[in-house]
Design a protein around this motif. Structure first.
Motif: not given
Length: 341
Positions: A176-205
């Motif tokens: 009923t809900r999918g998952q995926a594997t991401l492969t990133l090779t010199a993939t352009p990206a833009r920063r959307v949160a500094r030091a935000g990983a721990a907070h993001a994990l708490a949100v998901m929890h």
């Protein structure tokens, strides 16, 4: 007995009306992502008004996710809501992304704990008119990654948004809900949160906890209804003391998990959230996993059939139980946090 009814008094009339609207909507046939976001605006709930949202709190978002879990919603509501709450609206790239998440035109997925590395792009390299970073690495078990239009990827503790990852859908036990594997090779990206990983994990929890108590509630309610209607030796199964005791234990477990999950959402934005969120995820997903397994047993023969939804609730509970930290990982995290106090 309606499972979860004891907690109704803790909500405002507006919050109860939201819950009832989402419950009725998901019970109707023919709902879609466009209707879910357009008519109900669920992806806009916890996004500030200046970014196109309704300016509600994570508590309201949690109520919606409880109902989504009870209905086994096959749509990326949890991942998009989690991504929106993880972004730092003061980062220009995040502020530009939030309106699209609010209206549901863009589906987001969080890739956390992936080991992806970020490096500045060559001088003068831009993405959407702004300096870009480049991401390298691999991210696995990305929830709703098979349908997302943008990925919020952890790298070096920061969060980066990209829509250019190579996506490989992967099969899971929960169809009923999918998952995926991401492969990133010199993939352009833009920063959307500094030091935000721990907070993001708490949100998901916290959001996984909210969804899981909905899964557990629906599974237990189905079991109670069956025991009331099914007769053996001329009396309802619900009259047998052994079965009543088993259900009572599951009911108490669900009530405890519900209290913990909802408390975690109320601590959002406070220092306590970092501890309350993984505790809620641990408590709620273990409760859902136990309740859905026990429900299959209590349902008897019908619980083992493909036609009955019992196995689908067990599969959703199992994946929630393991995603973003299995119980041993969460217990270790909580212990280390307690020792650091």
């Amino acid at each position: 007995m309606e499972i979860g009814a004891a907690f109704a008094g803790e909500f405002t009339p507006e919050q109860l009306a939201l819950r009832d609207s989402v419950r009725a909507f998901l019970a109707s046939p023919g709902y879609s992502w466009a209707r879910l976001t357009g008519e109900l605006g669920l992806t806009a709930l916890a996004i500030a008004e200046e970014h196109g949202g309704f300016g509600a709190t994570p508590v309201e978002a949690g109520l919606a996710l409880e109902e989504a879990g009870a209905a086994l919603l096959s749509a990326p509501l949890l991942s998009t809501t989690a991504a929106a709450l993880a972004l730092d609206p003061f980062e220009p790239a995040a502020a530009e992304l939030l309106p699209a998440l609010a209206e549901g035109s863009t589906v987001a997925a969080l890739a956390l704990g992936s080991g992806v590395e970020a490096r500045p792009a060559a001088p003068g390299t831009v993405q959407d008119g702004r300096p870009a970073h480049l991401l390298d690495g691999r991210a696995e078990h990305v929830l709703d990654g098979d349908t997302a239009g943008v990925f919020i990827v952890e790298a070096g503790g920061d969060l980066y948004a990209t829509d250019a990852a190579v996506v490989q859908p992967v099969p899971t036990i929960d169809d009923t809900r999918g998952q995926a594997t991401l492969t990133l090779t010199a993939t352009p990206a833009r920063r959307v949160a500094r030091a935000g990983a721990a907070h993001a994990l708490a949100v998901m929890h916290a959001l996984l906890a909210a969804e899981s108590i909905g899964v557990a509630r629906a599974s237990l309610q189905s079991t109670v209804d069956h025991l009331r209607s099914r007769h053996q030796f001329g009396v309802p199964l619900a009259s047998f003391q052994a079965l009543r005791h088993r259900v009572a234990d599951l009911y108490v477990m669900h009530e405890q998990a519900t209290s913990t999950a909802r408390y975690a959402l109320r601590t959002f934005g406070t220092p306590e959230f970092a501890t309350a969120a993984p505790l809620a995820k641990l408590t709620a997903t273990e409760a859902a996993w136990t309740i859905t397994r026990e429900s299959i047993q209590l349902l008897g023969g019908i619980g083992f059939t493909w036609e009955h939804p019992a196995h689908r609730y067990l599969k959703r509970a199992t994946t929630n139980h393991l995603l973003f930290g299995a119980p041993p990982t969460l217990r270790r995290q909580l212990l280390l946090h307690a020792l650091a106090q």
